[in-house]
Scaffold this motif. Structure first.
Motif, PDB file in Angstrom:
ATOM      1  N   LEU A 183      -0.975  18.246 -20.804  1.00  0.00           N
ATOM      2  CA  LEU A 183      -0.642  16.832 -20.865  1.00  0.00           C
ATOM      3  C   LEU A 183       0.492  16.626 -21.858  1.00  0.00           C
ATOM      4  O   LEU A 183       0.753  17.476 -22.714  1.00  0.00           O
ATOM      5  CB  LEU A 183      -1.859  16.001 -21.293  1.00  0.00           C
ATOM      6  N   LYS A 184       1.139  15.464 -21.748  1.00  0.00           N
ATOM      7  CA  LYS A 184       2.222  15.101 -22.665  1.00  0.00           C
ATOM      8  C   LYS A 184       2.071  13.634 -23.051  1.00  0.00           C
ATOM      9  O   LYS A 184       1.787  12.783 -22.193  1.00  0.00           O
ATOM     10  CB  LYS A 184       3.585  15.321 -22.008  1.00  0.00           C
ATOM     11  N   TRP A 185       2.258  13.351 -24.325  1.00  0.00           N
ATOM     12  CA  TRP A 185       2.270  11.957 -24.773  1.00  0.00           C
ATOM     13  C   TRP A 185       3.460  11.238 -24.142  1.00  0.00           C
ATOM     14  O   TRP A 185       4.595  11.726 -24.212  1.00  0.00           O
ATOM     15  CB  TRP A 185       2.378  11.896 -26.292  1.00  0.00           C
ATOM     16  N   ASN A 186       3.197  10.044 -23.583  1.00  0.00           N
ATOM     17  CA  ASN A 186       4.251   9.244 -22.960  1.00  0.00           C
ATOM     18  C   ASN A 186       4.835   8.303 -24.010  1.00  0.00           C
ATOM     19  O   ASN A 186       4.447   7.141 -24.124  1.00  0.00           O
ATOM     20  CB  ASN A 186       3.694   8.459 -21.766  1.00  0.00           C
ATOM     21  N   MET A 187       5.779   8.839 -24.787  1.00  0.00           N
ATOM     22  CA  MET A 187       6.376   8.068 -25.875  1.00  0.00           C
ATOM     23  C   MET A 187       7.252   6.941 -25.338  1.00  0.00           C
ATOM     24  O   MET A 187       7.394   5.887 -25.968  1.00  0.00           O
ATOM     25  CB  MET A 187       7.190   8.986 -26.783  1.00  0.00           C
ATOM     26  N   GLY A 188       7.842   7.158 -24.153  1.00  0.00           N
ATOM     27  CA  GLY A 188       8.668   6.120 -23.552  1.00  0.00           C
ATOM     28  C   GLY A 188       7.848   4.900 -23.182  1.00  0.00           C
ATOM     29  O   GLY A 188       8.230   3.761 -23.472  1.00  0.00           O
ATOM     30  N   TRP A 189       6.710   5.127 -22.523  1.00  0.00           N
ATOM     31  CA  TRP A 189       5.827   4.003 -22.187  1.00  0.00           C
ATOM     32  C   TRP A 189       5.393   3.271 -23.447  1.00  0.00           C
ATOM     33  O   TRP A 189       5.383   2.045 -23.498  1.00  0.00           O
ATOM     34  CB  TRP A 189       4.589   4.507 -21.438  1.00  0.00           C
ATOM     35  N   MET A 190       4.987   4.023 -24.452  1.00  0.00           N
ATOM     36  CA  MET A 190       4.517   3.409 -25.694  1.00  0.00           C
ATOM     37  C   MET A 190       5.606   2.525 -26.300  1.00  0.00           C
ATOM     38  O   MET A 190       5.362   1.360 -26.630  1.00  0.00           O
ATOM     39  CB  MET A 190       4.102   4.507 -26.678  1.00  0.00           C
ATOM     40  N   HIS A 191       6.802   3.049 -26.423  1.00  0.00           N
ATOM     41  CA  HIS A 191       7.893   2.300 -27.054  1.00  0.00           C
ATOM     42  C   HIS A 191       8.236   1.056 -26.239  1.00  0.00           C
ATOM     43  O   HIS A 191       8.340  -0.058 -26.780  1.00  0.00           O
ATOM     44  CB  HIS A 191       9.117   3.203 -27.196  1.00  0.00           C
ATOM     45  N   ASP A 192       8.397   1.218 -24.929  1.00  0.00           N
ATOM     46  CA  ASP A 192       8.812   0.101 -24.083  1.00  0.00           C
ATOM     47  C   ASP A 192       7.754  -0.996 -24.028  1.00  0.00           C
ATOM     48  O   ASP A 192       8.059  -2.193 -24.139  1.00  0.00           O
ATOM     49  CB  ASP A 192       9.116   0.592 -22.667  1.00  0.00           C
ATOM     50  N   SER A 193       6.501  -0.606 -23.842  1.00  0.00           N
ATOM     51  CA  SER A 193       5.451  -1.616 -23.688  1.00  0.00           C
ATOM     52  C   SER A 193       5.218  -2.374 -24.993  1.00  0.00           C
ATOM     53  O   SER A 193       4.977  -3.590 -24.976  1.00  0.00           O
ATOM     54  CB  SER A 193       4.152  -0.976 -23.192  1.00  0.00           C
ATOM     55  N   LEU A 194       5.308  -1.699 -26.120  1.00  0.00           N
ATOM     56  CA  LEU A 194       5.151  -2.394 -27.406  1.00  0.00           C
ATOM     57  C   LEU A 194       6.331  -3.325 -27.676  1.00  0.00           C
ATOM     58  O   LEU A 194       6.163  -4.394 -28.281  1.00  0.00           O
ATOM     59  CB  LEU A 194       4.974  -1.393 -28.544  1.00  0.00           C
ATOM     60  N   GLU A 195       7.509  -2.927 -27.232  1.00  0.00           N
ATOM     61  CA  GLU A 195       8.670  -3.816 -27.356  1.00  0.00           C
ATOM     62  C   GLU A 195       8.432  -5.096 -26.557  1.00  0.00           C
ATOM     63  O   GLU A 195       8.725  -6.198 -27.018  1.00  0.00           O
ATOM     64  CB  GLU A 195       9.927  -3.100 -26.858  1.00  0.00           C
ATOM     65  N   TYR A 196       7.902  -4.930 -25.340  1.00  0.00           N
ATOM     66  CA  TYR A 196       7.679  -6.083 -24.475  1.00  0.00           C
ATOM     67  C   TYR A 196       6.697  -7.064 -25.108  1.00  0.00           C
ATOM     68  O   TYR A 196       6.973  -8.262 -25.221  1.00  0.00           O
ATOM     69  CB  TYR A 196       7.163  -5.615 -23.112  1.00  0.00           C
ATOM     70  N   VAL A 197       5.528  -6.575 -25.526  1.00  0.00           N
ATOM     71  CA  VAL A 197       4.502  -7.498 -26.007  1.00  0.00           C
ATOM     72  C   VAL A 197       4.856  -8.096 -27.358  1.00  0.00           C
ATOM     73  O   VAL A 197       4.278  -9.112 -27.766  1.00  0.00           O
ATOM     74  CB  VAL A 197       3.115  -6.822 -26.076  1.00  0.00           C
ATOM     75  N   ALA A 198       5.814  -7.510 -28.072  1.00  0.00           N
ATOM     76  CA  ALA A 198       6.221  -8.079 -29.358  1.00  0.00           C
ATOM     77  C   ALA A 198       7.064  -9.337 -29.181  1.00  0.00           C
ATOM     78  O   ALA A 198       7.208 -10.127 -30.121  1.00  0.00           O
ATOM     79  CB  ALA A 198       6.990  -7.043 -30.169  1.00  0.00           C
ATOM     80  N   HIS A 199       7.618  -9.546 -27.986  1.00  0.00           N
ATOM     81  CA  HIS A 199       8.432 -10.736 -27.723  1.00  0.00           C
ATOM     82  C   HIS A 199       7.544 -11.953 -27.468  1.00  0.00           C
ATOM     83  O   HIS A 199       6.440 -11.842 -26.921  1.00  0.00           O
ATOM     84  CB  HIS A 199       9.336 -10.518 -26.507  1.00  0.00           C
ATOM     85  N   GLU A 200       8.038 -13.130 -27.854  1.00  0.00           N
ATOM     86  CA  GLU A 200       7.360 -14.371 -27.491  1.00  0.00           C
ATOM     87  C   GLU A 200       7.294 -14.468 -25.968  1.00  0.00           C
ATOM     88  O   GLU A 200       8.227 -14.068 -25.269  1.00  0.00           O
ATOM     89  CB  GLU A 200       8.137 -15.568 -28.043  1.00  0.00           C
TER      90      GLU A 200
END
Length: 720
Positions: free
Chosen positions: A465-482
């Motif tokens: 398996l591999k950690w999906n760092m791209g998903w983590m970064h992108d999804s956290l960016e999204y939810v941080a927005h108003e």
């Protein structure tokens, strides 16, 4: 001999046939006299000065003798260490020389044993550049003058059997460098250490009787990529600060089982001098940290987790090691575990040293270490830290600060070969174990088999398996927005599906995302406290439904508002009835429990995680609505519909296309439920599918989408 520069002290010390009898020579500094004691014999040796005693015994052969050593205030009868043959076999030496000793911990280090009928400890260490090596410890008042080791051929291995030394003894190696100076070093292969900040190694032998045979026999029954895999990440020292391994075994398995996680991932437990490194700067690669108990105590914890039905993944750090002068750095006076070139040796990010993956003995040290944790401690997986820093020669280095490989490229070919060998060896020797890469780039084939050559000309690295760092970064960016701005970032939640099947992924919300000013998961969410918790719950629902396994760091399961601190651990008072547990935090914890419960019972959410057939978008372009809807599909076609509304408004009569072979659907999870702290907006059960084509499907559902919520629905499989 006295300077610690002798390669073969056994050629000088001990007893050997000599013209006229048996010559005996003994090195005992500070002794007043030494007497040979054997059956029918008692002979006092001559004091030759500088602690050397000798004599010629009028005997035809070497007797079974002991030494009676008299000091100023006492005397002791002991075996002579220099009458013993080497306690390390030729096969061990051959395999070490080849760099292929897969059980290296059985050959190097301190091993209590019986040798030639005498109980003691065999000490062995690899130090090829040393002029001489002596073992020293509390058994000789930390003066190693009388215990020089012998060099065993051209392997660079030094050996000495010390009778009478056993479990619990403290020791180090006194190494004479090529320039004649001395350095006192902990054993690189120590299986136990003193409690930091003390740095001595400890002789140890396991007496643990495992009770997890059923778990070990069944853990590989289903491939991990096609099985439920929900991970709770734990920093053991701070989960409940002050608890020992055995005390943790009383609490951690029950807590994790109650929440429904399938595995725990333990941040590094290998010994490390600085607790603030969280275990990522390792000095004792073969020793569980002694801060919480002995190696057998750690075995007890793993066993307890297994008996509770919980797998154990261990963070493993083969990317670098610290520069502490008593540990691995320039171990025998020259670069040994690190590359010779200082530019290649220095890790630019952490002030540490990288391993020399091109040296067969170093590669063997690390490959055997991976096997060691799996076999000796029954761990079920290794999450390999900082893989990207190993793979690239120019990692965090500017122009002129690195040299290309033999083909002119930036890939570290030695590191690639090491990772392939490590993975192949672990999977061959340890059925049911999974290796997981924390790899933050787009390196091709991280989870591809090592014998499958990719477009770049490299075989796969062989991870499971591999950690999906791209998903983590992108999804956290999204939810941080108003929410009002999220429509401009909609792609950050959908882009992961472009590459979702390029590797076998884990979705990680790890410790790295809730420290150093990044804020806890709930605190990343905009809005007031209700909206933050709602966003937190909606995000977890989206995460659990998204293709890939999932990992959540401790404290985030109950929406802790503060960042994690290794000194104090999770804010347990938020969910502790003694302190009037807060319903809003307990509600989030209940949601995580139910997410795991429904997830484990829904093959659609894990059976086809790594193939496109397991996922289908229903709505991926509803940017104005902040809505994402998709189907997850089991191998037999059984679907689960996940709908996330990342807007703080209720959406009524929201139409979503569904397959027409299921006449009705019902909610199986709703993150807006009152019990989780939500507003309680739900869909009546069951919802009938109407034969109106929608979103490319022959039927449709009309749903009410709660605000800032994720809803899961599954077909009603019984008559209405």
């Amino acid at each position: 001999m006295l300077a610690g520069r002798h390669h073969d002290p056994h050629a000088v010390l001990g007893a050997r046939p000599h013209r006229g009898g048996v010559a005996v020579r003994v090195l005992k500094p500070f002794a007043r006299s030494v007497t040979i004691v054997a059956k029918g014999l008692r002979a006092t040796l001559l004091d030759e000065g500088d602690g050397l005693f000798g004599g010629l015994l009028p005997l035809a052969e070497i007797p079974d003798y002991r030494l009676l050593v008299a000091y100023e205030h006492d005397e002791a009868e002991v075996h002579d260490p220099y009458r013993f043959l080497p306690a390390l076999g030729e096969l061990d030496l051959h395999l070490i020389g080849e760099g292929r000793h897969e059980e290296l911990w059985t050959a190097l280090g301190a091993r209590p044993m019986e040798h030639q009928g005498v109980a003691g400890t065999r000490f062995t260490v690899w130090a090829p550049n040393a002029q001489g090596v002596r073992v020293t410890g509390d058994f000789c008042h930390w003066d190693g003058t009388a215990t020089p080791m012998r060099s065993l051929g051209g392997t660079g291995v030094w050996e000495l059997f010390l009778p009478g030394v056993g479990d619990g003894a403290l020791y180090k190696f006194d190494i004479t460098r090529p320039d004649g100076s001395h350095t006192l070093r902990a054993d690189p292969m120590a299986r136990r250490t003193e409690v930091p900040p003390a740095t001595a190694s400890v002789v140890t032998a396991s007496a643990y009787a495992w009770g997890d045979a059923e778990w070990m026999a069944g853990r590989g029954a289903r491939p991990v990529h096609a099985a439920p895999f929900s991970v709770y990440e734990v920093h053991l020292a701070s989960w409940r600060p002050g608890l020992t391994y055995r005390q943790l075994a009383e609490q951690l398995p029950a807590y994790v089982k109650e929440l429904g996680f399938t595995h725990v991932e333990l941040m590094p437990v290998a010994e490390h001098p600085f607790g603030g490194s969280w275990g990522y700067q390792v000095t004792g690669f073969y020793a569980p940290t002694s801060r919480m108990g002995t190696p057998d105590d750690f075995r007890f914890l793993v066993d307890a987790l297994h008996r509770a039905g919980i797998g154990v993944i261990l963070d493993w750090v083969p990317a670098h090691f610290p520069r502490d002068e008593w540990a691995l750095a320039e171990f025998d006076g020259r670069p040994l575990y690190e590359p010779q070139d200082p530019r290649r040796a220095a890790h630019p990010d952490w002030g540490t040293l990288e391993f020399d993956y091109g040296r067969k003995e170093v590669r063997n040290f690390l490959v055997a270490n991976a096997v060691y944790w799996c076999e000796e401690f029954h761990v079920d997986g290794l999450r390999v830290d900082a893989v990207a820093s190993m793979l690239y020669l120019d990692y965090s280095r500017g122009e002129g600060e690195w040299t290309p490989n033999e083909h002119g490229g930036r890939e570290n070919l030695d590191a690639v070969a090491f990772l392939q060998e490590m993975n192949a060896t672990v999977y061959r020797r340890c059925p049911g174990v999974v290796t997981i890469a924390e790899e933050s780039t787009a390196w091709d084939g991280v989870t591809r088999a090592t014998h499958h050559i990719g477009p770049g000309g490299f075989g796969g690295l062989g991870f499971g398996l591999k950690w999906n760092m791209g998903w983590m970064h992108d999804s956290l960016e999204y939810v941080a927005h108003e929410p009002v701005h999220r429509k401009y970032h909609h792609h950050e939640m959908t882009f992961s599906m472009v590459y979702a099947y390029s590797e076998n992924y884990v979705l990680p919300i790890s410790h790295d995302e809730v420290v150093h000013g990044k804020r806890s998961l709930v605190s990343k969410m905009p809005g007031d406290w209700w909206q933050q918790r709602a966003g937190h719950r909606a995000y977890l629902g989206f995460m659990w439904a998204h293709p890939g396994k999932q990992l959540l760091f401790m404290g985030q399961e109950f929406a802790q508002g503060a960042e994690w601190s290794e000194a104090s651990g999770p804010d347990w008072w938020l969910v502790d009835p003694v302190y009037g547990a807060a319903a809003d935090h307990c509600g989030v914890r209940d949601l995580v429990r139910d997410l795991n419960r429904v997830y484990a019972g829904a093959p659609a959410l894990w059976e086809q995680d790594t193939v496109p057939e397991g996922f289908s978008w229903v709505v991926s372009d509803a940017a104005e609505d902040n809505v994402f809807a998709f189907l997850r599909l089991a191998a037999d076609g059984a679907p689960l519909l996940s709908v996330s509304n990342f807007s703080p408004v209720v959406r009524h009569d929201y139409v979503l296309g569904v397959p027409d072979r299921f006449p009705a659907w019902q909610e199986c999870l709703n993150t807006d439920a009152v019990g989780y702290g939500g507003s309680g907006i739900r869909n009546p059960a069951p919802l009938r599918a109407v034969p109106i084509p929608s979103h490319g499907r022959p039927a449709a559902l009309r749903l009410t989408l709660p605000p800032l919520a994720t809803v899961w629905l599954h077909p009603v499989l019984r008559p209405l």
